[in-house]
Design a protein around this motif. Sequence first.
Motif, short mmCIF file in Angstrom:
data_model
loop_
_atom_site.label_atom_id
_atom_site.label_comp_id
_atom_site.label_asym_id
_atom_site.label_seq_id
_atom_site.Cartn_x
_atom_site.Cartn_y
_atom_site.Cartn_z
N GLY A 79 0.80 -1.22 0.00
CA GLY A 79 0.00 0.00 0.00
C GLY A 79 0.83 1.26 0.00
N HIS A 80 2.14 1.13 0.23
CA HIS A 80 3.07 2.26 0.21
C HIS A 80 4.46 1.67 0.02
CE1 HIS A 80 3.31 1.04 4.46
NE2 HIS A 80 2.00 1.18 4.47
N PRO A 81 5.40 2.49 -0.49
CA PRO A 81 6.67 1.91 -0.94
C PRO A 81 7.83 1.94 0.04
CG PRO A 81 6.47 4.12 -1.80
CD PRO A 81 5.22 3.86 -0.99
N ASP A 82 7.63 2.38 1.29
CA ASP A 82 8.79 2.59 2.17
C ASP A 82 9.50 1.30 2.54
OD1 ASP A 82 6.59 1.82 3.69
OD2 ASP A 82 6.57 3.62 4.93
N ASN A 83 8.86 0.42 3.30
CA ASN A 83 9.50 -0.84 3.71
C ASN A 83 9.80 -1.74 2.52
OD1 ASN A 83 7.45 -0.32 6.30
ND2 ASN A 83 9.49 -1.02 6.88
N ALA A 84 8.86 -1.81 1.57
CA ALA A 84 9.00 -2.75 0.46
C ALA A 84 10.23 -2.45 -0.38
CB ALA A 84 7.73 -2.71 -0.40
#
Length: 297
Positions: free
Chosen positions: A127-132
């Motif tokens: 749902g968002h790109p930070d950790n991924a």
Amino acid sequence: MSWQIKVPGSTANLGPGFDSIGLGLSLYLTLEATPQTEWEFVHQGEHVPADTTVENHLIYQIAKQVAERYQQALPGCHVVMTSELPLARGVGSSAAAIVAGIELANLLCDLQLSEQDKLNISSQIEGHPDNATASVLGGLTISSMTENGIVDTIHVQDVDAAFVLFIPDVELKTAEARGVLPAQLERPYAVKASATANMLAAALIAKDYERIGRYMESDLFHEPFRAQLIPSYAEIRQAAKQAGAYGTALSGAGPTLISIIPKSSADEFVVSMQKQFPSHRIVLTNADCHGIVVTPL
């Protein structure tokens, strides 16, 4: 053919880099995968799911979803799983599992996914790109994602600092941590919060660690609202600063806090923090510089 899949955990936000900035950590989720007729998971050590079936196992679900996305049938696999990432503590355990599941489908179905494919798919699922992005690439990532799920990432390697995690013995689900955030921000407040995030990103790229620490501790997007949920939030920030940390922020949504510190004082810092916060697990780590690594066995 068997493979080892090694995925770094991560910290997200680093204060005001909300849902955008991630950093791969030298703490890992590791799978040893061998194709076979049926699916089977063997969990070893701590920080692995308990009482889970194949059907509700996150890694299986992601692998199956990715195979179906490319119109492939997912073959069976024997998976031995170990992890250094405590669950629901803000160190990217779910993102690492998602990245591992994508890679498992990639290998089992010979999808030949590109690095950009892996960034897009993992970020879409999260749902968002930070950790991924941090788990895929390692190092520091500053990212945005379009409405149709295309990720654009600036990737910074060689982060010359150490990191210390303050991990409490309580879980905090991301949904609960998001539930305390305001639905809207007044424009002057949002402008100030955005400027702080911009300065953090610039300081990270410039590797200006004094400024990094200052802006990590100046977030206005989420930490003022989440602090009430975090054990010893103010006390840890103050003690870490007095012990020489550049700065301290929530790791992701918490409840873990993370300090960025000079490598030269890392051991002394950890000893001091262990004495002051005996109810927390104090973990010294570094920035991972490889991202996901697949090794044939």
